[in-house]
Design an enzyme around this catalytic site. Structure first.
Site, PDB file in Angstrom:
ATOM      1  N   SER A 251       1.994   7.935   1.448  1.00 48.50           N
ATOM      2  CA  SER A 251       2.288   8.600   0.188  1.00 48.50           C
ATOM      3  C   SER A 251       1.075   8.520  -0.723  1.00 48.50           C
ATOM      4  CB  SER A 251       3.520   7.991  -0.474  1.00 48.50           C
ATOM      5  OG  SER A 251       3.978   8.856  -1.491  1.00 48.50           O
TER       6      SER A 251
ATOM      7  N   ASP B 257      -4.008   0.122   0.294  1.00 46.10           N
ATOM      8  CA  ASP B 257      -4.977   0.776   1.166  1.00 46.10           C
ATOM      9  C   ASP B 257      -4.868   2.283   0.949  1.00 46.10           C
ATOM     10  OD1 ASP B 257      -5.363  -1.749   2.165  1.00 46.10           O
ATOM     11  OD2 ASP B 257      -4.750  -1.277   4.216  1.00 46.10           O
TER      12      ASP B 257
ATOM     13  N   HIS C 255       0.488  -3.801  -4.473  1.00 45.91           N
ATOM     14  CA  HIS C 255       0.345  -5.060  -5.195  1.00 45.91           C
ATOM     15  C   HIS C 255      -0.194  -4.791  -6.599  1.00 45.91           C
ATOM     16  CE1 HIS C 255       0.475  -7.605  -1.397  1.00 45.91           C
ATOM     17  NE2 HIS C 255       0.275  -6.387  -0.908  1.00 45.91           N
TER      18      HIS C 255
END
Length: 263
Positions: free
Chosen positions: A232, A73, A130
């Site tokens: 981050s 995200d 992922h």
């Protein structure tokens, strides 16, 4: 200000398990303050520390769109072509690709133009990452560094900020035979970055640089790689034409969402 030490102290507080009634108040405040959508996650009361809330896991894996998908995200800060080993963190602020990638980049692998995307994860985002496609991981490089904020307000003040920060770089081979680099950039309050396949990596721990190579380490699209603690940035750099992006700067992204097709 020692940003690394501040992040360590913040991490201690974030890991502390307050009495349940107080932890529920803290968690509720955090969710409300950062406007977090908890519909895919367990109830707020199930997290016994702020760190547990930061690193919350999805209740169910997301469905994956066709093509090359977002690994996380976040907000697309920049998506463009670079040249001569220079790219932009945001408009007008450059960073050096060869400095960023270090030993992971060999001579001539990124000659001429290349493609890149910078994805910023804010405190409200799902902090796990992922595989964006079926990939073979060729190497991992850990580079110690500072933990400056990587939010827009910090990037606008500094050139080459990504290069100054602690980071982990995965060099990967795509299905089309071309190379890409996925760079996980540490930031203020990011106490750790974790990688499922490499327990030797301990970020923000005053360790020396490290470089590991792998044979036959393959991940399927959507497979879990690891997680940040708090927000981050993930930078993806690829050989020219390897990844053809279909998104633009300032788009909000969700893990599993199609962002490109392989060339």
């Amino acid at each position: 200000m020692d940003y690394n030490k501040f992040s360590n102290y913040f991490g201690l507080v974030a890991h502390y398990k307050f009495p349940k009634w107080l932890q529920n108040i803290i968690n509720s405040w955090y969710v409300k303050h950062f406007k977090i959508d908890m519909s895919e996650f367990n109830p707020i009361s199930s997290y016994n520390s702020l760190n547990a809330l930061f690193t919350r896991e999805l209740n169910n894996p997301r469905s994956l769109d066709d093509g090359f998908v977002s690994p996380c995200d976040g907000l697309c800060l920049e998506c463009a072509k670079g040249n001569n080993l220079r790219a932009y963190s945001i408009k007008s602020k450059e960073y050096s690709i060869d400095e960023l990638l270090g030993k992971s980049l060999k001579n001539s692998e990124l000659d001429g133009e290349f493609d890149y995307i910078n994805i910023y994860l804010s405190p409200k985002d799902y902090h796990h990452y992922h595989a964006p496609y079926d990939i073979e991981i060729l190497s991992l490089e850990y580079t110690p560094g500072k933990l400056f904020s990587v939010a827009k307000r910090a990037l606008i003040k500094h050139d080459n900020l990504y290069v100054q920060n602690e980071r982990v770089t995965l060099k990967v081979k795509l299905d089309n035979g071309k190379l890409a680099w996925i760079v996980f950039v540490g930031a203020l309050n990011v106490g750790k970055m974790k990688f499922d396949f490499e327990p030797r990596i301990k970020t923000n721990a005053n360790l020396a640089p490290a470089f590991y190579e792998y044979n036959n380490l393959n991940l399927k699209k959507g497979e879990h790689i690891g997680n940040f603690e708090l927000g981050s940035t993930i930078v993806i750099i690829s050989q020219n034409g390897a990844i053809n992006y279909n998104i633009k700067r300032d788009e909000v992204l969700k893990q599993g969402q199609s962002i490109a097709k392989l060339g």
